[in-house]
Design a protein around this motif. Structure first.
Motif, PDB file in Angstrom:
ATOM      1  N   GLN A   1      -8.889  -5.552 -11.936  1.00 23.24           N
ATOM      2  CA  GLN A   1      -9.384  -6.018 -13.228  1.00 23.24           C
ATOM      3  C   GLN A   1      -8.327  -6.855 -13.944  1.00 23.24           C
ATOM      4  O   GLN A   1      -8.618  -7.926 -14.481  1.00 23.24           O
ATOM      5  CB  GLN A   1      -9.767  -4.801 -14.072  1.00 23.24           C
ATOM      6  N   ASP A   2      -7.092  -6.364 -13.946  1.00 24.96           N
ATOM      7  CA  ASP A   2      -6.025  -7.080 -14.637  1.00 24.96           C
ATOM      8  C   ASP A   2      -5.528  -8.286 -13.854  1.00 24.96           C
ATOM      9  O   ASP A   2      -4.813  -9.124 -14.400  1.00 24.96           O
ATOM     10  CB  ASP A   2      -4.874  -6.133 -14.944  1.00 24.96           C
ATOM     11  N   SER A   3      -5.891  -8.376 -12.585  1.00 18.99           N
ATOM     12  CA  SER A   3      -5.574  -9.572 -11.807  1.00 18.99           C
ATOM     13  C   SER A   3      -6.587 -10.684 -12.050  1.00 18.99           C
ATOM     14  O   SER A   3      -6.292 -11.860 -11.839  1.00 18.99           O
ATOM     15  CB  SER A   3      -5.540  -9.234 -10.311  1.00 18.99           C
ATOM     16  N   LEU A   4      -7.763 -10.309 -12.503  1.00 20.63           N
ATOM     17  CA  LEU A   4      -8.811 -11.288 -12.803  1.00 20.63           C
ATOM     18  C   LEU A   4      -8.706 -11.834 -14.220  1.00 20.63           C
ATOM     19  O   LEU A   4      -8.930 -13.033 -14.448  1.00 20.63           O
ATOM     20  CB  LEU A   4     -10.190 -10.629 -12.640  1.00 20.63           C
ATOM     21  N   PHE A   5      -8.403 -10.948 -15.171  1.00 19.92           N
ATOM     22  CA  PHE A   5      -8.486 -11.313 -16.590  1.00 19.92           C
ATOM     23  C   PHE A   5      -7.174 -11.042 -17.327  1.00 19.92           C
ATOM     24  O   PHE A   5      -6.433 -10.124 -16.957  1.00 19.92           O
ATOM     25  CB  PHE A   5      -9.588 -10.490 -17.285  1.00 19.92           C
TER      26      PHE A   5
ATOM     27  N   ASN B   1       0.802  -1.226   0.000  1.00 20.78           N
ATOM     28  CA  ASN B   1       0.000   0.000   0.000  1.00 20.78           C
ATOM     29  C   ASN B   1       0.830   1.270   0.000  1.00 20.78           C
ATOM     30  O   ASN B   1       0.516   2.227  -0.732  1.00 20.78           O
ATOM     31  CB  ASN B   1      -0.966   0.003   1.189  1.00 20.78           C
ATOM     32  N   ASP B   2       1.879   1.303   0.795  1.00 21.49           N
ATOM     33  CA  ASP B   2       2.703   2.505   0.838  1.00 21.49           C
ATOM     34  C   ASP B   2       3.374   2.768  -0.506  1.00 21.49           C
ATOM     35  O   ASP B   2       3.444   3.915  -0.968  1.00 21.49           O
ATOM     36  CB  ASP B   2       3.767   2.380   1.933  1.00 21.49           C
ATOM     37  N   GLU B   3       3.857   1.691  -1.118  1.00 22.14           N
ATOM     38  CA  GLU B   3       4.509   1.831  -2.412  1.00 22.14           C
ATOM     39  C   GLU B   3       3.511   2.282  -3.472  1.00 22.14           C
ATOM     40  O   GLU B   3       3.828   3.129  -4.327  1.00 22.14           O
ATOM     41  CB  GLU B   3       5.142   0.493  -2.804  1.00 22.14           C
ATOM     42  N   LEU B   4       2.297   1.739  -3.422  1.00 28.96           N
ATOM     43  CA  LEU B   4       1.254   2.155  -4.361  1.00 28.96           C
ATOM     44  C   LEU B   4       0.916   3.630  -4.177  1.00 28.96           C
ATOM     45  O   LEU B   4       0.789   4.385  -5.149  1.00 28.96           O
ATOM     46  CB  LEU B   4      -0.003   1.295  -4.174  1.00 28.96           C
ATOM     47  N   GLU B   5       0.787   4.037  -2.923  1.00 31.22           N
ATOM     48  CA  GLU B   5       0.470   5.451  -2.656  1.00 31.22           C
ATOM     49  C   GLU B   5       1.538   6.361  -3.224  1.00 31.22           C
ATOM     50  O   GLU B   5       1.237   7.408  -3.826  1.00 31.22           O
ATOM     51  CB  GLU B   5       0.333   5.682  -1.155  1.00 31.22           C
ATOM     52  N   THR B   6       2.793   5.981  -3.064  1.00 34.79           N
ATOM     53  CA  THR B   6       3.893   6.789  -3.583  1.00 34.79           C
ATOM     54  C   THR B   6       3.812   6.925  -5.100  1.00 34.79           C
ATOM     55  O   THR B   6       3.984   8.019  -5.657  1.00 34.79           O
ATOM     56  CB  THR B   6       5.243   6.175  -3.186  1.00 34.79           C
ATOM     57  N   THR B   7       3.526   5.813  -5.779  1.00 35.63           N
ATOM     58  CA  THR B   7       3.433   5.869  -7.249  1.00 35.63           C
ATOM     59  C   THR B   7       2.263   6.742  -7.691  1.00 35.63           C
ATOM     60  O   THR B   7       2.386   7.512  -8.654  1.00 35.63           O
ATOM     61  CB  THR B   7       3.291   4.470  -7.869  1.00 35.63           C
TER      62      THR B   7
ATOM     63  N   LEU C   1       2.821  -4.271  -8.724  1.00 37.44           N
ATOM     64  CA  LEU C   1       2.330  -5.648  -8.618  1.00 37.44           C
ATOM     65  C   LEU C   1       2.877  -6.536  -9.730  1.00 37.44           C
ATOM     66  O   LEU C   1       2.371  -7.648  -9.944  1.00 37.44           O
ATOM     67  CB  LEU C   1       0.794  -5.669  -8.633  1.00 37.44           C
ATOM     68  N   GLY C   2       3.887  -6.050 -10.442  1.00 40.60           N
ATOM     69  CA  GLY C   2       4.512  -6.847 -11.490  1.00 40.60           C
ATOM     70  C   GLY C   2       3.717  -6.900 -12.776  1.00 40.60           C
ATOM     71  O   GLY C   2       3.997  -7.740 -13.648  1.00 40.60           O
ATOM     72  N   MET C   3       2.738  -5.991 -12.924  1.00 39.88           N
ATOM     73  CA  MET C   3       1.872  -6.005 -14.101  1.00 39.88           C
ATOM     74  C   MET C   3       2.186  -4.832 -15.017  1.00 39.88           C
ATOM     75  O   MET C   3       3.045  -4.012 -14.729  1.00 39.88           O
ATOM     76  CB  MET C   3       0.403  -5.976 -13.672  1.00 39.88           C
ATOM     77  N   GLN C   4       1.481  -4.777 -16.126  1.00 38.47           N
ATOM     78  CA  GLN C   4       1.555  -3.658 -17.057  1.00 38.47           C
ATOM     79  C   GLN C   4       0.158  -3.135 -17.331  1.00 38.47           C
ATOM     80  O   GLN C   4      -0.794  -3.907 -17.424  1.00 38.47           O
ATOM     81  CB  GLN C   4       2.157  -4.100 -18.405  1.00 38.47           C
ATOM     82  N   MET C   5       0.061  -1.817 -17.459  1.00 38.29           N
ATOM     83  CA  MET C   5      -1.213  -1.229 -17.885  1.00 38.29           C
ATOM     84  C   MET C   5      -1.582  -1.776 -19.260  1.00 38.29           C
ATOM     85  O   MET C   5      -0.739  -1.866 -20.149  1.00 38.29           O
ATOM     86  CB  MET C   5      -1.089   0.291 -17.947  1.00 38.29           C
ATOM     87  N   PRO C   6      -2.848  -2.161 -19.460  1.00 41.61           N
ATOM     88  CA  PRO C   6      -3.268  -2.675 -20.776  1.00 41.61           C
ATOM     89  C   PRO C   6      -3.410  -1.554 -21.808  1.00 41.61           C
ATOM     90  O   PRO C   6      -3.243  -0.377 -21.492  1.00 41.61           O
ATOM     91  CB  PRO C   6      -4.633  -3.306 -20.477  1.00 41.61           C
ATOM     92  N   ILE C   7      -3.718  -1.923 -23.015  1.00 45.25           N
ATOM     93  CA  ILE C   7      -4.062  -0.950 -24.049  1.00 45.25           C
ATOM     94  C   ILE C   7      -5.387  -0.299 -23.662  1.00 45.25           C
ATOM     95  O   ILE C   7      -6.320  -0.982 -23.232  1.00 45.25           O
ATOM     96  CB  ILE C   7      -4.192  -1.645 -25.414  1.00 45.25           C
TER      97      ILE C   7
ATOM     98  N   ARG D   1      -0.486   4.029 -14.008  1.00 42.42           N
ATOM     99  CA  ARG D   1       0.482   3.284 -14.822  1.00 42.42           C
ATOM    100  C   ARG D   1       1.584   2.640 -13.973  1.00 42.42           C
ATOM    101  O   ARG D   1       1.846   1.438 -14.074  1.00 42.42           O
ATOM    102  CB  ARG D   1       1.121   4.195 -15.867  1.00 42.42           C
ATOM    103  N   ASP D   2       2.253   3.403 -13.155  1.00 45.86           N
ATOM    104  CA  ASP D   2       3.356   2.847 -12.372  1.00 45.86           C
ATOM    105  C   ASP D   2       2.857   1.935 -11.265  1.00 45.86           C
ATOM    106  O   ASP D   2       3.607   1.074 -10.785  1.00 45.86           O
ATOM    107  CB  ASP D   2       4.196   3.983 -11.779  1.00 45.86           C
ATOM    108  N   ALA D   3       1.602   2.108 -10.859  1.00 43.10           N
ATOM    109  CA  ALA D   3       1.031   1.216  -9.838  1.00 43.10           C
ATOM    110  C   ALA D   3       0.941  -0.219 -10.359  1.00 43.10           C
ATOM    111  O   ALA D   3       1.126  -1.183  -9.599  1.00 43.10           O
ATOM    112  CB  ALA D   3      -0.344   1.714  -9.417  1.00 43.10           C
ATOM    113  N   PHE D   4       0.660  -0.377 -11.650  1.00 44.56           N
ATOM    114  CA  PHE D   4       0.659  -1.716 -12.231  1.00 44.56           C
ATOM    115  C   PHE D   4       2.018  -2.385 -12.002  1.00 44.56           C
ATOM    116  O   PHE D   4       2.100  -3.571 -11.665  1.00 44.56           O
ATOM    117  CB  PHE D   4       0.359  -1.653 -13.732  1.00 44.56           C
ATOM    118  N   GLY D   5       3.079  -1.612 -12.185  1.00 48.46           N
ATOM    119  CA  GLY D   5       4.419  -2.165 -12.026  1.00 48.46           C
ATOM    120  C   GLY D   5       4.709  -2.626 -10.617  1.00 48.46           C
ATOM    121  O   GLY D   5       5.486  -3.571 -10.412  1.00 48.46           O
TER     122      GLY D   5
END
Length: 543
Positions: A343-347, A257-263, A372-378, A366-370
């Motif tokens: 959403q991107d964790s489900l599908f 959570n703290d890291e997400l808030e920072t991003t 959790l090791g993910m990427q923002m979709p199109i 955008r950086d919040a996806f990173g």
């Protein structure tokens, strides 16, 4: 079918730059939608990261139960079968669950999801499933409890559920009583003009509302009737069965959570540095999660080492919050900044269909996806339309009005038109008469004042009274002109109420059932036949 592109006012500069590939927007998003290989690049990344998402079969099993209850169509079952395939991807988009499906933009978003999924499947040669995310976890009841139709008098009529929840609960948790459903059905039946399609339309509405627990259930049933045959899969973000699957994701949202808030804060500052406006609030200390306490949805913040709400009704340490997630995942929900991550964790999301405002606030994530090791979709802009009915088009041609003129408001133009109907030039004659009177009378007042000082004030008062009487007659003449042209002015009102009710685009006001009542279910086929356009261009469809 005639389709003409037109400009709409407003919108988000950031979203426009993203869609057009201009400005500094490209720095704030993962993929360039103008790039020919964007779909292939995203698909390749998704193939390598299946392990980051929830178990595909578990998600599909949950969706099967939900869609059998609310969206039971063979095409939907086929979509779910295909979604189980390891190479299947998803195009997803969503909206709050409004009364009678809410405004037309909801219909256009669903159509965009379906058509974009079809196009992506053709381009990639692999299954791409359309999914509609019903935002039943949202709590803004006043935003979803009403809709509009155009009644017999060609004015917009608001139809609203009278229920007022005692607490700020998720929309999916608010029960609507049978009597309220019946009243809503009676209201829309009364205000929809008689037509050859009305009986069928009312039957459809009755199917959607009868025995529905609340707005989300009725929304799903009605959307299923409209789009089930196209294979559109529905899901409710507040579905308790889905919440159980999401437990591990909620844990990650707390642990990071703290890291997400920072991003979020860093990216928000960057967006403003680029000269764009923020489309979503980024609160200092915000946990960006909601907790449901005694049926009320509370936004959590971090304060003095605790996760708490503004009023201090609940307070958890991080470990206590994780334990609560494990015990009661159904008590948690996302806000606008964590919903994209869920959403991107489900599908396996190839692309997300969004409105312009949504595209703008997604930039914050955008950086919040990173994290959790993910990427923002199109991100794909939803299609945007105005339906131009034959009667409206006819009147616009008669009065030589363009779409842009209606869009910008007709008040001044209507005054100008009325002035042209003054065949005797009465307005000019009154103006001349008043000028002539003042020119002759003012010297008399001045001379009277020279005889006796008090006569000056008396004369001024007398002058104002006479001018007032002239103005009174002038107003009466204007009223008579308006009466003579009453039919024409109703045409002007019809144009305005049809295209821009309350000064806003048609797609943001009227429910689809206003148009289905006039044109029948063939209207849905017509909308689905409109070519896909992901340029963000607004188009006028001549029905």
């Amino acid at each position: 079918m005639k389709i003409i592109p037109e400009m709409l006012r407003g919108g988000s500069a950031l979203a426009e730059d993203y869609i057009q590939g201009t400005g500094r927007a490209s720095d704030l998003y993962e993929y360039d939608i103008l790039h020919a290989d964007a779909y292939a690049q995203r698909a390749k990344w998704l193939d390598k990261t299946e392990h980051l998402r929830l178990n595909r079969k578990d998600v599909v099993a949950c969706l099967r139960i939900y869609n059998e209850q609310h969206n039971s169509h063979e095409a939907v079952r086929t979509s779910l079968d295909r979604l189980e395939s390891p190479d299947a991807l998803v195009v997803v988009g969503g909206q709050q669950s409004g009364l009678f499906t809410g405004p037309m933009l909801v219909i256009y978003k669903a159509a965009t999801i379906i058509k974009a999924a079809r196009e992506a499947e053709e381009r990639l040669g692999r299954p791409v499933i359309p999914v509609f995310w019903i935002a039943g976890e949202d709590h803004d009841w006043d935003e979803v409890n009403h809709t509009y139709v155009m009644a017999q008098d060609r004015q917009a009529v608001k139809i609203k559920l009278n229920k007022q929840p005692e607490r700020r609960s998720s929309v999916s948790a608010i029960k609507v009583d049978t009597a309220e459903w019946k009243q809503a059905m009676a209201d829309i039946e009364q205000n929809l003009p008689d037509s050859e399609h009305k009986t069928d339309i009312m039957r459809m509405i009755e199917h959607g509302l009868t025995d529905s627990y609340g707005l989300s259930d009725s929304f799903a049933r009605l959307m299923g009737r409209l789009f089930g045959t196209y294979g559109l899969v529905l899901m409710d973000s507040a579905d308790p069965s889905l919440r159980k699957l999401e437990t591990s994701i909620f844990r990650q949202l707390v642990q990071h959570n703290d890291e997400l808030e920072t991003t979020y804060q860093t990216t928000a500052a960057r967006i403003m540095d680029y000269g764009y406006h923020l489309q979503a609030d980024v609160h200092e200390g915000g946990a960006n999660l909601f907790y449901i306490y005694e049926e009320e949805r509370l936004l959590l913040f971090k304060k003095a080492g605790l996760f708490t709400d503004r009023r201090g009704l609940v307070a958890f340490t991080a470990d206590e919050l994780l334990e609560e997630i494990d015990r009661h995942p159904e008590r948690f929900s996302n806000n606008v900044l964590t919903r994209p991550l869920m959403q991107d964790s489900l599908f396996p999301v190839l692309a997300s269909v969004l409105g312009l405002g949504e595209i703008a606030y997604w930039a914050i994530t955008r950086d919040a996806f990173g994290v959790l090791g993910m990427q923002m979709p199109i991100l794909l802009p939803r299609m945007s339309f105005t339906l131009m009915e034959p009667g409206v088009e006819k009147h616009m041609l008669k009065y030589e009005l363009t779409f842009a003129q209606v869009r910008d408001g007709l008040v001044e133009r209507k005054k100008q038109w009325i002035a042209t109907q003054d065949q005797l030039g009465m307005q000019d004659q009154f103006s001349t008469a008043k000028d002539a009177f003042v020119r002759m009378y003012k010297p008399l007042i001045q001379q009277a004042g020279m005889i006796e000082k008090g006569l000056l004030q008396l004369g001024e008062t007398n002058c104002e009274k006479i001018l007032g009487q002239i103005a009174y007659l002038e107003a009466k003449v204007q009223e008579a002109l308006l009466r003579q042209n009453g039919t024409a002015l109703r045409h002007w009102d019809y144009i305005e109420w049809s295209l821009f009710p309350f000064g806003q685009p048609q797609e943001r006001a009227y429910t689809v059932y206003h148009f289905l009542n006039r044109y029948g279910l063939d209207l849905m086929d017509m909308i689905m036949d409109v070519p896909l356009d992901l340029s963000g261009t607004h188009r006028v469809i001549y029905v």
